[in-house]
Design an enzyme around this catalytic site. Structure first.
Site, short mmCIF file in Angstrom:
data_model
loop_
_atom_site.label_atom_id
_atom_site.label_comp_id
_atom_site.label_asym_id
_atom_site.label_seq_id
_atom_site.Cartn_x
_atom_site.Cartn_y
_atom_site.Cartn_z
N GLU A 162 0.86 -1.18 0.00
CA GLU A 162 0.00 0.00 0.00
C GLU A 162 0.90 1.23 0.00
O GLU A 162 2.01 1.21 0.55
CB GLU A 162 -0.86 -0.04 1.27
CG GLU A 162 -1.92 1.02 1.39
CD GLU A 162 -2.72 0.82 2.67
OE1 GLU A 162 -3.29 1.82 3.16
OE2 GLU A 162 -2.79 -0.31 3.19
N LYS B 113 2.44 4.79 1.11
CA LYS B 113 2.59 5.56 2.35
C LYS B 113 2.52 7.04 1.96
O LYS B 113 3.46 7.58 1.41
CB LYS B 113 3.92 5.24 3.04
CG LYS B 113 4.06 5.86 4.42
CD LYS B 113 5.40 5.46 5.06
CE LYS B 113 5.45 5.86 6.52
NZ LYS B 113 5.23 7.29 6.75
N ARG C 99 -0.76 11.28 9.84
CA ARG C 99 -1.61 10.16 10.26
C ARG C 99 -2.66 10.69 11.23
O ARG C 99 -2.35 11.42 12.18
CB ARG C 99 -0.73 9.11 10.93
CG ARG C 99 -1.43 7.79 11.26
CD ARG C 99 -1.16 6.75 10.23
NE ARG C 99 -1.69 5.46 10.67
CZ ARG C 99 -0.98 4.54 11.29
NH1 ARG C 99 0.29 4.77 11.57
NH2 ARG C 99 -1.53 3.39 11.63
N ARG D 101 5.04 -4.02 16.18
CA ARG D 101 5.19 -5.44 16.43
C ARG D 101 5.94 -6.07 15.26
O ARG D 101 5.59 -5.88 14.10
CB ARG D 101 3.82 -6.11 16.59
CG ARG D 101 2.94 -5.48 17.67
CD ARG D 101 3.53 -5.62 19.07
NE ARG D 101 2.71 -4.92 20.06
CZ ARG D 101 1.75 -5.47 20.78
NH1 ARG D 101 1.45 -6.76 20.61
NH2 ARG D 101 1.07 -4.77 21.66
N LYS E 37 7.46 -0.40 6.82
CA LYS E 37 7.45 0.80 5.99
C LYS E 37 8.73 0.84 5.17
O LYS E 37 9.82 0.60 5.69
CB LYS E 37 7.30 2.06 6.83
CG LYS E 37 8.34 2.26 7.92
CD LYS E 37 8.03 3.48 8.75
CE LYS E 37 9.04 3.63 9.90
NZ LYS E 37 8.74 4.79 10.77
#
Length: 522
Positions: free
Chosen positions: A221, A223, A228, A387, A393
């Site tokens: 996807e 970024k 955010r 996690r 990213k």
């Protein structure tokens, strides 16, 4: 107040994260209510005392101390609160030192007109450590190396609670957190946030340091290059929260007004670019809206905000976070049909067969308000924090430029004695050096010592706390992007600049030109 002062003093000289957690936890368990609640609010940035401005402190000290001596001392120490606390002579008042709660009560009630008399009385009742804590508290800048997240984690560890559970209820309680401490000590129920539009911790990603992952297990996807945000609509109220949990609803009222469907969404706040195409503009456009308490009609018209959705945490009262990403994505697509398409859309998935194809896509991301790529494990639940193995990213490579140091300023907290904030510039075609950015990160402690020595030995002029230096030191600066800016003389502004290398090998005359940076602007 003395115990709180001792806590701050210890935190300043403690580098270990675990040691900081232990110090805060021990204080929170030993201090009485409501002192410990106000201390926790101060550490998390939730305590606002607006009546005392730095100018008031300077004026008070100048009444007790020779202003020239104070000025010289301030220049040497570099921190206003520390200088004032050490140089304040005191009045030998016999009254005992005030409790932290007494200080907070007084400072919350006073006006700016009353502030000088109240601060003088409090300063006279404290020793140097207590005065330092008071001044830091009153002016709102603790800067003791403790983030809000660390302070909340310390509270959780001290009372054997789950840090994520604490974060979950945090926005449903307020200082001095008596209900929170009652819950931690087993004297009360867990504070409820079911009927309030509270913030939930974001799920974060690890940097993709290598490519040892099976792409078939992950969805790719984009970024996006915005901020955010979390959208929450509960009990008829809508809130927008930043990644840090700050309420930014008032800065984007049109987005909040458009979101009236019960649920909690995760997405990227962006601004429309071209009026015809409606694509996302650069971060520089969004920055025109950030931090504004009131938004004019011109702002609403010229910088049209919208949210590109990534994930869904709640659909009405139903908590979807334990579900795998694939199911949440399907629910998000269904949820999207109930939203205003002018204000909300869904971040598209990226189809690529292998890392080579993804790399090609990533290299072309800079021109489209995209920071890079995200890889999300298809079976991952939505869990707070980072996690391992769930989300990655893969940001685009930073840009770099060789710039010349122009000005320096002392840092804060542990850096208050060092010149650690550097303004740097590049050359015009006419040979003039114009500022293009400011950075205070990217260098090691050893390099900080070197840069500080350079500033002290190459100062050519002083402007209050700022030193102008000889234009001889070249800094290689890395930055994520660069934008046109009417607020800067160079016409440019860097995003996230940091010093990547000290170019002692390069003559200042060979640093980059403004025209070169202008060619990189988006």
């Amino acid at each position: 107040m003395q115990a709180f002062a001792q806590l701050l003093d210890s935190l300043i000289y403690t580098r270990s994260r675990n040691a900081k957690l232990a110090l805060i936890g021990a204080y929170l368990k030993a201090a009485p209510d409501p002192d410990r609640g106000w201390a926790l609010a101060a550490l998390t940035g939730d305590l606002s005392l607006r009546a005392v401005q730095p100018g008031i402190i300077r004026a008070l000290v100048s009444q007790r101390v020779d202003p020239v001596l104070f000025g010289l001392s301030y220049d040497y120490v570099g921190d206003l609160a520390e200088t004032a606390a050490l140089i304040w002579p005191g009045a030998q008042i016999a009254a005992p030192p005030p409790r932290l709660s007494e200080v907070v009560d007084e400072l919350q009630r006073i006006t700016r007109t009353q502030a000088p008399a109240v601060m003088t009385r409090l300063l006279d009742r404290l020793d140097a450590d207590g005065r330092f804590a008071l001044l830091k508290l009153a002016t709102g800048g603790l800067r003791v190396g403790v983030s809000a997240r660390l302070a909340k984690t310390a509270f959780a560890q001290a009372f054997a609670l789950d840090p994520d559970d604490v974060e979950e209820v945090w926005h449903g309680v307020s200082p001095p957190y008596t209900a929170l401490f009652a819950w931690g000590e087993g004297r009360g129920e867990r504070p409820s946030s079911d009927d309030a539009p509270v913030f939930r911790p974001f799920m974060l990603a690890h940097p993709l340091d290598d490519r040892d992952v099976d792409l078939s297990d992950y969805a790719a996807e984009w970024k996006w290059d915005g901020i955010r945000v979390q959208l929450v609509h509960v009990g008829g109220e809508t809130r927008l929260y930043s990644r840090a949990g700050d309420d930014i609803t008032q800065s984007f009222p049109e987005v909040a007004e458009s979101y009236r469907t019960p649920g909690v969404l995760d997405g990227e706040l962006l601004v429309r670019g071209d009026v015809q195409g409606g694509a996302a503009a650069s971060f520089n456009a969004l920055q025109q809206r950030l931090g504004r308490k009131t938004v004019s009609q011109a702002m609403l018209r010229d910088f049209r905000a919208f949210v590109r959705l990534y994930d869904i945490l709640f659909d009405g009262p139903e908590d979807l976070r334990p579900q795998p990403w694939t199911q949440r994505r399907a629910r998000l697509e269904t949820f999207m049909s109930r939203l205003d398409s002018a204000r909300f859309d869904i971040s598209p998935l990226v189809d690529a067969p292998d890392f080579a194809a993804l790399e090609t896509l990533r290299l072309g991301a800079r021109e489209a308000a995209i920071e890079g790529l995200m890889l999300k494990r298809r079976n991952s639940p939505y869990v707070s924090g980072r996690r391992v193995g769930l989300w990655y990213k893969w940001k685009r490579d930073p840009l770099v430029a060789d710039c010349v140091m122009m000005y320096a300023q002392r840092g804060h907290g542990k850096r208050s004695s060092y010149y650690s904030d550097y303004t740097f510039g590049c050359w015009t075609e006419e040979g003039e050096l114009l500022p293009v950015g400011k950075a205070y990160s990217g260098f090691t402690d050893e390099e900080l010592m070197m840069l500080d020595r350079f500033v002290r030995s190459h100062t050519v002029a002083r402007f209050g706390p700022v030193r102008e230096v000889e234009k001889t030191l070249v800094l290689e600066v890395a930055f994520d992007s660069i934008h046109a800016s009417k607020r800067h003389k160079s016409g440019l502004a860097m995003r996230f600049p940091r010093i990547s290398r000290i170019r002692i090998d390069k003559p200042a005359a060979e640093a980059d030109r403004i025209v070169t940076l202008r060619g990189l602007a988006v």
